[in-house]
Design a protein around this motif. Structure first.
Motif, PDB file in Angstrom:
ATOM      1  N   THR A  84      38.437  29.939  41.651  1.00  0.00           N
ATOM      2  CA  THR A  84      38.151  30.898  40.593  1.00  0.00           C
ATOM      3  C   THR A  84      36.640  31.056  40.509  1.00  0.00           C
ATOM      4  OG1 THR A  84      40.128  30.282  39.363  1.00  0.00           O
ATOM      5  CG2 THR A  84      38.393  31.412  38.121  1.00  0.00           C
ATOM      6  N   ALA A  85      36.190  32.307  40.470  1.00  0.00           N
ATOM      7  CA  ALA A  85      34.749  32.591  40.403  1.00  0.00           C
ATOM      8  C   ALA A  85      34.522  33.872  39.608  1.00  0.00           C
ATOM      9  CB  ALA A  85      34.165  32.719  41.802  1.00  0.00           C
ATOM     10  N   GLU A  86      33.299  34.033  39.146  1.00  0.00           N
ATOM     11  CA  GLU A  86      32.928  35.180  38.321  1.00  0.00           C
ATOM     12  C   GLU A  86      32.513  36.373  39.173  1.00  0.00           C
ATOM     13  OE1 GLU A  86      29.235  35.947  35.415  1.00  0.00           O
ATOM     14  OE2 GLU A  86      30.576  34.341  34.740  1.00  0.00           O
ATOM     15  N   ILE A 120      32.129  38.678  44.580  1.00  0.00           N
ATOM     16  CA  ILE A 120      32.428  37.326  44.123  1.00  0.00           C
ATOM     17  C   ILE A 120      31.759  36.377  45.106  1.00  0.00           C
ATOM     18  CG2 ILE A 120      34.238  35.591  43.798  1.00  0.00           C
ATOM     19  CD1 ILE A 120      36.122  37.915  43.069  1.00  0.00           C
ATOM     20  N   TRP A 151      30.363  39.650  39.918  1.00  0.00           N
ATOM     21  CA  TRP A 151      29.023  40.130  39.571  1.00  0.00           C
ATOM     22  C   TRP A 151      28.785  41.488  40.223  1.00  0.00           C
ATOM     23  CZ3 TRP A 151      25.497  40.675  43.632  1.00  0.00           C
ATOM     24  CH2 TRP A 151      25.793  39.991  44.804  1.00  0.00           C
ATOM     25  N   SER A 160      33.879  38.941  34.606  1.00  0.00           N
ATOM     26  CA  SER A 160      35.249  38.424  34.524  1.00  0.00           C
ATOM     27  C   SER A 160      35.456  37.311  35.544  1.00  0.00           C
ATOM     28  CB  SER A 160      36.271  39.520  34.853  1.00  0.00           C
ATOM     29  OG  SER A 160      36.255  40.561  33.932  1.00  0.00           O
ATOM     30  N   PRO A 161      36.223  36.292  35.174  1.00  0.00           N
ATOM     31  CA  PRO A 161      36.616  35.314  36.187  1.00  0.00           C
ATOM     32  C   PRO A 161      37.794  35.871  36.969  1.00  0.00           C
ATOM     33  CG  PRO A 161      37.507  34.685  34.059  1.00  0.00           C
ATOM     34  CD  PRO A 161      36.663  35.924  33.839  1.00  0.00           C
ATOM     35  N   HIS A 218      40.785  34.642  39.916  1.00  0.00           N
ATOM     36  CA  HIS A 218      41.358  33.612  40.773  1.00  0.00           C
ATOM     37  C   HIS A 218      41.618  34.241  42.128  1.00  0.00           C
ATOM     38  CE1 HIS A 218      43.342  29.994  42.027  1.00  0.00           C
ATOM     39  NE2 HIS A 218      44.244  30.784  42.592  1.00  0.00           N
TER      40      HIS A 218
END
Length: 100
Positions: free
Chosen positions: A9-11, A24, A13, A90-91, A93
């Motif tokens: 899971t990452a944000e 991501i 950008w 937003s994160p 997955h």
């Protein structure tokens, strides 16, 4: 032939520049492993072909090395962002499979 599979899971950008691309970052440990295993077979611009699943969306794309961020980045096209209701910050997955 299918390569390694990764899940994280990452944000999301947004690149500030022409086109307003969204990306991501691949977590450092995963990026290091991908570089070690797959960089010798990378295609144009050092890209690594992958299949990606976020939510119910699945597509083929490439990871691109980004020296300024010291990782690979995953481009996130607008159709996916809309389908999954994702915006910058937003994160997400991510399930990612290397296409070797």
């Amino acid at each position: 032939m299918t390569g390694a599979r990764y899940s994280f899971t990452a944000e999301i950008w947004e690149h500030h520049g022409q086109g307003a691309w969204h990306f991501i970052d691949i977590p450092e440990a995963i990026a290091d492993e991908i570089e070690e295993k797959y960089a010798p077979r990378a295609t144009g611009f050092g890209s690594v072909k992958v299949e990606v699943t976020i939510g119910t969306s699945r597509w083929s794309t490439s990871l691109f090395p980004d020296k300024s961020r010291a990782t690979y980045v995953l481009p996130l096209k607008k159709a996916i962002r809309i389908a999954e209701a994702l915006t910058a910050g937003s994160p997400a997955h991510v399930d990612l499979t290397i296409v070797a």
